[in-house]
Write a protein that holds these residues in place. Sequence first.
Motif, PDB file in Angstrom:
ATOM      1  N   ALA A 123      48.915  22.952  19.200  1.00  0.00           N
ATOM      2  CA  ALA A 123      50.142  22.422  19.793  1.00  0.00           C
ATOM      3  C   ALA A 123      51.314  23.299  19.366  1.00  0.00           C
ATOM      4  N   ALA A 124      52.193  23.581  20.289  1.00  0.00           N
ATOM      5  CA  ALA A 124      53.346  24.425  19.997  1.00  0.00           C
ATOM      6  C   ALA A 124      54.330  23.720  19.069  1.00  0.00           C
ATOM      7  N   GLY A 125      54.290  22.414  19.015  1.00  0.00           N
ATOM      8  CA  GLY A 125      55.170  21.666  18.129  1.00  0.00           C
ATOM      9  C   GLY A 125      54.749  20.216  18.079  1.00  0.00           C
ATOM     10  N   LEU A 126      54.774  19.627  16.886  1.00  0.00           N
ATOM     11  CA  LEU A 126      54.436  18.221  16.701  1.00  0.00           C
ATOM     12  C   LEU A 126      55.654  17.498  16.133  1.00  0.00           C
ATOM     13  N   ALA A 127      55.699  16.196  16.312  1.00  0.00           N
ATOM     14  CA  ALA A 127      56.833  15.396  15.850  1.00  0.00           C
ATOM     15  C   ALA A 127      57.121  15.623  14.365  1.00  0.00           C
TER      16      ALA A 127
END
Length: 144
Positions: A123-127
Motif C-alpha cells: 500500500a502506498a500509504g496506511l492510516a
Amino acid sequence: MSARLALAAGAALLTAAAPATYYPSSLGLPFSEAVQAGDTLYLAGQIDAPPGQREVVPGGIDAQSKQAMDNIGDVLKRRGLSHAALVKCTVMLADMADWPAFNKVYATYFKPGHYPARSALGAAGLAYGAKVEVECIAFNPKGK
C-alpha cells in the motif's frame, strides 16, 4: 435454471437473511470495527496502534505486526472468538520488503496448518503512518 430464475432466487435469499449487527469503532470513526451478517463476522482493518489510540507502536515491523494481530484478537475476543475462527485475512504492508518479517509474527497466532486464506498487498500509504493493516473475516455461527 434460467438466469432470471436464479436472480430471483438469490434476491429471495438476501431478503430472507437476518439483518446485520454493527459494532461501532471505539475511535468514533465512520466505520464499524466489525459487522455480523449471518454466520460471518467481518472485521475492519486493524493497524499497529493500541486500542483507542491513533499513534502506531514503536519497535519496527515485528512490534507493529504483533500489535495489529493483537488488535484483531481483541475484536474477536469481544465476540467470544479467537484467531482460530478466522477464515480469510487481507494484509496491507507499507513496504513489501516487510512481508517475511510479518509472516513470522502472523504464523504465531495460528496452529500450524490451520492458517486462514490470505492475500497480501503493498500500500502506498496506511492510516496514521502505519506499516501494517490486517483485515479479516471470521466464522461465527452463533453471532456472538
